[in-house]
Motif scaffolding. Structure first.
Motif, PDB file in Angstrom:
ATOM      1  N   ARG A   1      27.380  42.663  25.446  1.00 58.59           N
ATOM      2  CA  ARG A   1      28.132  43.092  26.726  1.00 58.59           C
ATOM      3  C   ARG A   1      28.808  44.176  27.369  1.00 58.59           C
ATOM      4  O   ARG A   1      28.527  44.534  27.826  1.00 58.59           O
ATOM      5  CB  ARG A   1      28.939  41.623  27.143  1.00 58.59           C
ATOM      6  CG  ARG A   1      29.142  41.305  28.808  1.00 58.59           C
ATOM      7  CD  ARG A   1      29.821  40.440  28.901  1.00 58.59           C
ATOM      8  NE  ARG A   1      30.632  39.992  30.326  1.00 58.59           N
ATOM      9  CZ  ARG A   1      31.772  40.658  30.918  1.00 58.59           C
ATOM     10  NH1 ARG A   1      32.062  41.252  30.223  1.00 58.59           N
ATOM     11  NH2 ARG A   1      31.442  40.391  32.210  1.00 58.59           N
ATOM     12  N   ASN A   2      30.116  44.412  26.408  1.00 57.89           N
ATOM     13  CA  ASN A   2      31.175  45.493  26.761  1.00 57.89           C
ATOM     14  C   ASN A   2      29.927  46.493  26.137  1.00 57.89           C
ATOM     15  O   ASN A   2      30.428  47.721  26.792  1.00 57.89           O
ATOM     16  CB  ASN A   2      32.124  45.397  26.031  1.00 57.89           C
ATOM     17  CG  ASN A   2      33.111  44.241  25.894  1.00 57.89           C
ATOM     18  OD1 ASN A   2      32.578  43.753  26.900  1.00 57.89           O
ATOM     19  ND2 ASN A   2      33.796  43.977  24.286  1.00 57.89           N
ATOM     20  N   SER A   3      29.051  46.074  25.646  1.00 55.81           N
ATOM     21  CA  SER A   3      28.108  48.307  26.122  1.00 55.81           C
ATOM     22  C   SER A   3      27.148  48.651  26.679  1.00 55.81           C
ATOM     23  O   SER A   3      27.734  49.481  26.933  1.00 55.81           O
ATOM     24  CB  SER A   3      27.307  48.375  23.977  1.00 55.81           C
ATOM     25  OG  SER A   3      26.666  49.185  24.055  1.00 55.81           O
ATOM     26  N   ALA A   4      26.979  47.225  27.429  1.00 53.74           N
ATOM     27  CA  ALA A   4      25.902  47.846  28.365  1.00 53.74           C
ATOM     28  C   ALA A   4      26.713  48.255  29.618  1.00 53.74           C
ATOM     29  O   ALA A   4      26.099  48.847  29.819  1.00 53.74           O
ATOM     30  CB  ALA A   4      25.795  45.966  28.792  1.00 53.74           C
ATOM     31  N   HIS A   5      28.165  47.322  29.891  1.00 52.77           N
ATOM     32  CA  HIS A   5      28.830  47.646  30.861  1.00 52.77           C
ATOM     33  C   HIS A   5      29.263  49.253  30.289  1.00 52.77           C
ATOM     34  O   HIS A   5      29.581  50.144  31.546  1.00 52.77           O
ATOM     35  CB  HIS A   5      30.666  47.362  30.718  1.00 52.77           C
ATOM     36  CG  HIS A   5      30.240  45.620  31.334  1.00 52.77           C
ATOM     37  ND1 HIS A   5      30.254  45.890  32.658  1.00 52.77           N
ATOM     38  CD2 HIS A   5      30.009  45.006  31.142  1.00 52.77           C
ATOM     39  CE1 HIS A   5      30.270  44.391  33.153  1.00 52.77           C
ATOM     40  NE2 HIS A   5      30.067  43.562  32.463  1.00 52.77           N
ATOM     41  N   VAL A   6      29.421  50.349  29.239  1.00 54.01           N
ATOM     42  CA  VAL A   6      29.837  51.161  29.057  1.00 54.01           C
ATOM     43  C   VAL A   6      28.970  52.748  29.511  1.00 54.01           C
ATOM     44  O   VAL A   6      28.570  52.884  30.356  1.00 54.01           O
ATOM     45  CB  VAL A   6      30.611  51.262  27.532  1.00 54.01           C
ATOM     46  CG1 VAL A   6      30.543  53.253  27.165  1.00 54.01           C
ATOM     47  CG2 VAL A   6      31.651  51.020  27.225  1.00 54.01           C
ATOM     48  N   VAL A   7      27.360  51.794  29.035  1.00 55.41           N
ATOM     49  CA  VAL A   7      26.192  52.646  29.033  1.00 55.41           C
ATOM     50  C   VAL A   7      26.292  52.366  30.755  1.00 55.41           C
ATOM     51  O   VAL A   7      26.221  53.488  31.089  1.00 55.41           O
ATOM     52  CB  VAL A   7      25.167  51.834  28.777  1.00 55.41           C
ATOM     53  CG1 VAL A   7      23.440  52.491  28.938  1.00 55.41           C
ATOM     54  CG2 VAL A   7      25.293  51.467  27.260  1.00 55.41           C
ATOM     55  N   LEU A   8      26.789  51.837  31.499  1.00 57.02           N
ATOM     56  CA  LEU A   8      26.217  51.413  32.923  1.00 57.02           C
ATOM     57  C   LEU A   8      27.584  52.543  33.790  1.00 57.02           C
ATOM     58  O   LEU A   8      26.536  53.204  34.542  1.00 57.02           O
ATOM     59  CB  LEU A   8      26.230  50.013  33.263  1.00 57.02           C
ATOM     60  CG  LEU A   8      25.025  49.364  33.277  1.00 57.02           C
ATOM     61  CD1 LEU A   8      26.016  47.990  33.905  1.00 57.02           C
ATOM     62  CD2 LEU A   8      23.698  50.058  34.131  1.00 57.02           C
ATOM     63  N   GLU A   9      28.794  52.272  33.176  1.00 59.30           N
ATOM     64  CA  GLU A   9      29.505  53.288  33.352  1.00 59.30           C
ATOM     65  C   GLU A   9      29.630  54.490  32.912  1.00 59.30           C
ATOM     66  O   GLU A   9      29.712  55.553  33.913  1.00 59.30           O
ATOM     67  CB  GLU A   9      31.029  52.851  33.006  1.00 59.30           C
ATOM     68  CG  GLU A   9      31.898  54.296  33.248  1.00 59.30           C
ATOM     69  CD  GLU A   9      33.447  53.401  32.056  1.00 59.30           C
ATOM     70  OE1 GLU A   9      34.840  54.280  32.227  1.00 59.30           O
ATOM     71  OE2 GLU A   9      32.883  52.959  32.232  1.00 59.30           O
ATOM     72  N   ASP A  10      28.644  55.499  32.389  1.00 54.04           N
ATOM     73  CA  ASP A  10      27.799  56.696  31.921  1.00 54.04           C
ATOM     74  C   ASP A  10      27.419  56.611  32.705  1.00 54.04           C
ATOM     75  O   ASP A  10      27.233  58.478  33.153  1.00 54.04           O
ATOM     76  CB  ASP A  10      27.606  56.691  30.228  1.00 54.04           C
ATOM     77  CG  ASP A  10      28.528  56.493  29.926  1.00 54.04           C
ATOM     78  OD1 ASP A  10      30.147  56.639  29.888  1.00 54.04           O
ATOM     79  OD2 ASP A  10      29.387  56.321  28.455  1.00 54.04           O
ATOM     80  N   ILE A  11      26.269  56.099  33.119  1.00 51.60           N
ATOM     81  CA  ILE A  11      24.653  56.752  33.941  1.00 51.60           C
ATOM     82  C   ILE A  11      25.517  56.818  35.361  1.00 51.60           C
ATOM     83  O   ILE A  11      25.325  58.166  36.103  1.00 51.60           O
ATOM     84  CB  ILE A  11      23.655  55.435  33.817  1.00 51.60           C
ATOM     85  CG1 ILE A  11      23.286  55.496  32.472  1.00 51.60           C
ATOM     86  CG2 ILE A  11      22.910  55.229  34.328  1.00 51.60           C
ATOM     87  CD1 ILE A  11      22.482  53.894  32.390  1.00 51.60           C
ATOM     88  N   LYS A  12      26.385  55.970  36.067  1.00 49.76           N
ATOM     89  CA  LYS A  12      26.889  55.835  36.594  1.00 49.76           C
ATOM     90  C   LYS A  12      27.997  57.645  36.739  1.00 49.76           C
ATOM     91  O   LYS A  12      27.645  58.251  38.624  1.00 49.76           O
ATOM     92  CB  LYS A  12      27.878  55.218  37.396  1.00 49.76           C
ATOM     93  CG  LYS A  12      28.545  55.015  38.472  1.00 49.76           C
ATOM     94  CD  LYS A  12      29.417  53.654  39.032  1.00 49.76           C
ATOM     95  CE  LYS A  12      29.910  54.017  40.234  1.00 49.76           C
ATOM     96  NZ  LYS A  12      30.967  52.375  40.226  1.00 49.76           N
TER      97      LYS A  12
ATOM     98  N   SER B   1      27.172  59.997  35.183  1.00 51.74           N
ATOM     99  CA  SER B   1      26.679  61.750  35.411  1.00 51.74           C
ATOM    100  C   SER B   1      25.682  61.304  36.311  1.00 51.74           C
ATOM    101  O   SER B   1      24.989  63.116  37.091  1.00 51.74           O
ATOM    102  CB  SER B   1      25.464  61.059  34.336  1.00 51.74           C
ATOM    103  OG  SER B   1      24.471  59.870  34.861  1.00 51.74           O
ATOM    104  N   ARG B   2      25.580  60.711  37.468  1.00 54.74           N
ATOM    105  CA  ARG B   2      25.039  60.728  38.688  1.00 54.74           C
ATOM    106  C   ARG B   2      25.966  61.554  39.768  1.00 54.74           C
ATOM    107  O   ARG B   2      25.258  62.092  40.906  1.00 54.74           O
ATOM    108  CB  ARG B   2      24.201  59.654  38.688  1.00 54.74           C
ATOM    109  CG  ARG B   2      23.055  59.495  38.098  1.00 54.74           C
ATOM    110  CD  ARG B   2      22.657  57.596  38.703  1.00 54.74           C
ATOM    111  NE  ARG B   2      21.429  57.250  37.969  1.00 54.74           N
ATOM    112  CZ  ARG B   2      21.015  55.701  38.272  1.00 54.74           C
ATOM    113  NH1 ARG B   2      21.338  54.890  38.719  1.00 54.74           N
ATOM    114  NH2 ARG B   2      19.224  55.662  37.778  1.00 54.74           N
ATOM    115  N   THR B   3      27.109  61.301  39.571  1.00 57.60           N
ATOM    116  CA  THR B   3      28.439  61.875  40.279  1.00 57.60           C
ATOM    117  C   THR B   3      28.693  63.087  40.074  1.00 57.60           C
ATOM    118  O   THR B   3      29.329  63.394  40.914  1.00 57.60           O
ATOM    119  CB  THR B   3      28.887  60.877  41.084  1.00 57.60           C
ATOM    120  OG1 THR B   3      29.619  59.970  39.497  1.00 57.60           O
ATOM    121  CG2 THR B   3      28.759  59.570  41.240  1.00 57.60           C
ATOM    122  N   THR B   4      28.472  63.458  39.004  1.00 52.24           N
ATOM    123  CA  THR B   4      28.686  64.807  38.292  1.00 52.24           C
ATOM    124  C   THR B   4      27.606  66.032  38.680  1.00 52.24           C
ATOM    125  O   THR B   4      27.525  65.658  38.540  1.00 52.24           O
ATOM    126  CB  THR B   4      29.071  64.566  37.176  1.00 52.24           C
ATOM    127  OG1 THR B   4      28.520  64.148  36.542  1.00 52.24           O
ATOM    128  CG2 THR B   4      30.659  63.580  36.813  1.00 52.24           C
TER     129      THR B   4
END
Length: 251
Positions: free
Chosen positions: A235-246, A248-251
């Protein structure tokens, strides 16, 4: 097939030293992973029986199961001295002479996993070192001797238990490593001492599920907070992945 994100549920050792190509990770990181503690002292025994164990401390159950069959049953751990002696055996490379046994009987709660009148029993046994100072886990006679030692101990608490066994499967630490990819047979993907928890899991500096290889994340028990039937690392890892994807899309 290619992916920009990979989550590994394998042990850190298997992930970084066996699955990831060589020469793509920092040597100091690999050294820390290589020298982590993956030792194990547990063996799993799965049994098929034709009768429920009748414990001397409980009233006999003529038909059906009693409350003593529903929860987790601990055998051979009545004192700290017993636990200490069993552990000391493993420290010198021999399976515990009087092992600690955690028994569950899932077929009492789920009737679909065994034929009528029969039951499935799981034994979580300690302590059984991966590397033995005498004998070999590949020796059928040695394996059978240890299994019978466990069954005889249960007989002390539930007379006749051994005679109820229809068949069994034993998974020692080398078996757990071979069958499930658990490095060292460690069911927690690595020791869970204070030096391998929190900010130190899997190794110092890499406790946030990310790895030195961009796009590769750990999501198994080798990551914080470690092993156990809770799914927290995933669960924690999934949140980190989603955060990194988000991000990467805003930079």
């Amino acid at each position: 097939m290619h992916s920009s994100v990979i989550l590994s549920n394998a042990t850190p050792y298997r992930t970084f030293l066996e699955l990831v190509p060589q020469n793509v990770l920092p040597e100091d990181f690999l050294c820390a992973i290589r020298n982590s503690d993956y030792s194990s002292g547990t063996t799993k025994i799965n049994l098929a029986v034709d009768a429920l164990p009748q414990f001397q401390c409980c009233k006999p159950t003529v038909s059906g199961s009693g409350p003593e069959h529903v929860g987790t049953i601990h055998i051979g751990a009545e004192s700290m001295e017993e636990i200490d002696v069993a552990c000391r055996d493993a420290l010198i490379g021999i399976p515990s002479k009087r092992p600690l046994i955690e028994m569950t009987i899932p077929s009492v709660l789920d009737k679909t996993i065994s034929p009528p009148g029969k039951h499935v029993i799981n034994l979580f046994v300690q302590y059984t070192p991966y590397n033995l100072s005498e004998g070999s886990w590949s020796d059928p006679k040695f394996r059978e001797s240890f299994a019978q030692r466990c069954f005889s101990l249960i007989d002390e608490y539930a007379p006749g238990f051994s005679s109820s066994i229809v068949g069994y499967e034993m998974l020692t630490p080398p078996d757990l490593e071979k069958e499930f990819g658990l490095t060292g047979g460690n069911i927690f993907h690595g020791a869970m001492g204070l030096g391998a928890l929190f900010l130190m899991r899997p190794v110092k500096g890499w406790s946030d599920y990310r790895t030195p290889l961009k796009g590769l994340y750990l999501c198994g028990s080798g990551a914080h907070p470690g092993g156990g039937v809770m799914g927290a690392p995933g669960r924690n890892s999934a949140h980190v992945v989603l955060e990194d994807i988000k991000n990467s899309r805003t930079t």
